[in-house]
Design a protein around this motif. Sequence first.
Motif, mmCIF file in Angstrom:
data_model
loop_
_atom_site.group_PDB
_atom_site.id
_atom_site.type_symbol
_atom_site.label_atom_id
_atom_site.label_comp_id
_atom_site.label_asym_id
_atom_site.label_seq_id
_atom_site.Cartn_x
_atom_site.Cartn_y
_atom_site.Cartn_z
ATOM 1 N N ASP A 98 -126.041 -2.347 -76.566
ATOM 2 C CA ASP A 98 -124.840 -2.227 -77.401
ATOM 3 C C ASP A 98 -123.569 -2.801 -76.775
ATOM 4 O O ASP A 98 -122.495 -2.689 -77.367
ATOM 5 C CB ASP A 98 -124.610 -0.756 -77.766
ATOM 6 C CG ASP A 98 -124.347 0.126 -76.539
ATOM 7 O OD1 ASP A 98 -124.487 -0.378 -75.404
ATOM 8 O OD2 ASP A 98 -124.011 1.308 -76.731
ATOM 9 N N GLN A 122 -128.219 -2.337 -80.954
ATOM 10 C CA GLN A 122 -127.737 -1.255 -81.810
ATOM 11 C C GLN A 122 -126.486 -1.712 -82.538
ATOM 12 O O GLN A 122 -125.518 -2.169 -81.924
ATOM 13 C CB GLN A 122 -127.439 0.000 -80.989
ATOM 14 C CG GLN A 122 -126.989 1.172 -81.855
ATOM 15 C CD GLN A 122 -126.876 2.472 -81.079
ATOM 16 O OE1 GLN A 122 -127.270 2.552 -79.921
ATOM 17 N NE2 GLN A 122 -126.327 3.497 -81.712
ATOM 18 N N VAL A 123 -126.513 -1.578 -83.864
ATOM 19 C CA VAL A 123 -125.385 -1.980 -84.705
ATOM 20 C C VAL A 123 -124.707 -0.729 -85.258
ATOM 21 O O VAL A 123 -125.365 0.162 -85.792
ATOM 22 C CB VAL A 123 -125.848 -2.895 -85.855
ATOM 23 C CG1 VAL A 123 -124.660 -3.304 -86.730
ATOM 24 C CG2 VAL A 123 -126.554 -4.136 -85.311
ATOM 25 N N ASN A 124 -123.415 -0.680 -85.127
ATOM 26 C CA ASN A 124 -122.615 0.432 -85.666
ATOM 27 C C ASN A 124 -122.298 0.118 -87.119
ATOM 28 O O ASN A 124 -121.212 -0.346 -87.462
ATOM 29 C CB ASN A 124 -121.350 0.598 -84.825
ATOM 30 C CG ASN A 124 -120.532 1.819 -85.189
ATOM 31 O OD1 ASN A 124 -120.752 2.453 -86.214
ATOM 32 N ND2 ASN A 124 -119.570 2.147 -84.339
ATOM 33 N N THR A 125 -123.261 0.374 -87.999
ATOM 34 C CA THR A 125 -123.131 -0.039 -89.404
ATOM 35 C C THR A 125 -122.043 0.737 -90.130
ATOM 36 O O THR A 125 -121.509 0.249 -91.142
ATOM 37 C CB THR A 125 -124.464 0.159 -90.142
ATOM 38 O OG1 THR A 125 -124.883 1.527 -90.017
ATOM 39 C CG2 THR A 125 -125.538 -0.760 -89.588
ATOM 40 N N GLY A 133 -122.581 0.998 -80.455
ATOM 41 C CA GLY A 133 -123.143 -0.055 -81.292
ATOM 42 C C GLY A 133 -122.175 -1.210 -81.482
ATOM 43 O O GLY A 133 -120.945 -1.049 -81.472
ATOM 44 N N CYS A 158 -130.108 0.930 -86.079
ATOM 45 C CA CYS A 158 -128.903 1.629 -86.529
ATOM 46 C C CYS A 158 -129.178 3.110 -86.704
ATOM 47 O O CYS A 158 -130.327 3.538 -86.881
ATOM 48 C CB CYS A 158 -128.338 1.041 -87.818
ATOM 49 S SG CYS A 158 -129.252 1.458 -89.319
ATOM 50 N N HIS A 169 -126.691 1.269 -95.406
ATOM 51 C CA HIS A 169 -126.722 0.924 -93.977
ATOM 52 C C HIS A 169 -128.031 0.204 -93.633
ATOM 53 O O HIS A 169 -128.031 -0.766 -92.874
ATOM 54 C CB HIS A 169 -126.548 2.189 -93.131
ATOM 55 C CG HIS A 169 -125.221 2.842 -93.332
ATOM 56 N ND1 HIS A 169 -124.104 2.501 -92.609
ATOM 57 C CD2 HIS A 169 -124.837 3.808 -94.216
ATOM 58 C CE1 HIS A 169 -123.076 3.234 -93.019
ATOM 59 N NE2 HIS A 169 -123.498 4.033 -93.987
ATOM 60 N N LEU A 173 -128.352 -3.660 -92.271
ATOM 61 C CA LEU A 173 -129.094 -4.017 -91.060
ATOM 62 C C LEU A 173 -130.143 -5.082 -91.369
ATOM 63 O O LEU A 173 -130.325 -6.035 -90.598
ATOM 64 C CB LEU A 173 -129.761 -2.771 -90.468
ATOM 65 C CG LEU A 173 -130.125 -2.892 -88.981
ATOM 66 C CD1 LEU A 173 -128.872 -2.872 -88.121
ATOM 67 C CD2 LEU A 173 -131.074 -1.779 -88.550
ATOM 68 N N MET A 187 -135.068 1.624 -87.837
ATOM 69 C CA MET A 187 -134.184 2.428 -88.693
ATOM 70 C C MET A 187 -135.022 3.433 -89.467
ATOM 71 O O MET A 187 -136.167 3.178 -89.809
ATOM 72 C CB MET A 187 -133.373 1.541 -89.641
ATOM 73 C CG MET A 187 -134.185 0.679 -90.597
ATOM 74 S SD MET A 187 -133.141 -0.508 -91.490
ATOM 75 C CE MET A 187 -134.273 -0.993 -92.825
#
Length: 217
Positions: A98, A122-125, A133, A158, A169, A173, A187
């Motif tokens: 991240d 890791q994406v901070n959606t 993220g 996520c 979300h 992603l 996810m």
Amino acid sequence: MGLEQIKTRITAAETAAGRQPGQVRLIAVSKVQPPDRVESVLDAGQRVFGENYVQEAQGKWPAWRDRFNGVELHMIGPLQSNKAKQAVQLFDAIHTLDRMSLARKLAQQIAEQGRSPDLFIQVNTGDEPQKAGVLADELPGFLASCRDLGLDPQGLMCIPPEADDPVPHFRLLRRLAQENGLPNLSMGMSADFESAIAEGATHIRVGSAIFGARDYG
């Protein structure tokens, strides 16, 4: 709920989504679970497990790996940069890449150890300030920087905000993965994995629905 019931629901969700059964990998999240519960799931044939803490995983998985062939261990919790060496030694996949400081540490350890776990960014959606993220609009640059270090991320992960409908979300992603040429999507958890499967998840992370409620003592 139990392992077999979760597997049945995964297969049904794959079929309902028009996907081939077996496309989704079940990660049994064993953090803070009593050893007897984990061993019963191992005895039932589950081999892919997720842990949140390097130190906890170090304390229990080497012995189980000696007893059970084919165990695959996934790091699914926040990873401190100073734990990168142990994480590369222990885990077969890391879902929580991240930030660049961690990317540099992982690249160094992968080069030194000659061991290369699968990496998920890791994406901070939800654009949550308190959550780890990479932000969605920063992902292409972050991915390029990771590749410049010699890393080869294989997917995105996520954790949608608790109060939100997770489906938007999951869709975000999936779109980000498609735009950036990444094949894997980590996810979906106990409460929403069927929705995640419908939106293309390749890895789902299920804990309490398999093992029962955690006892944090």
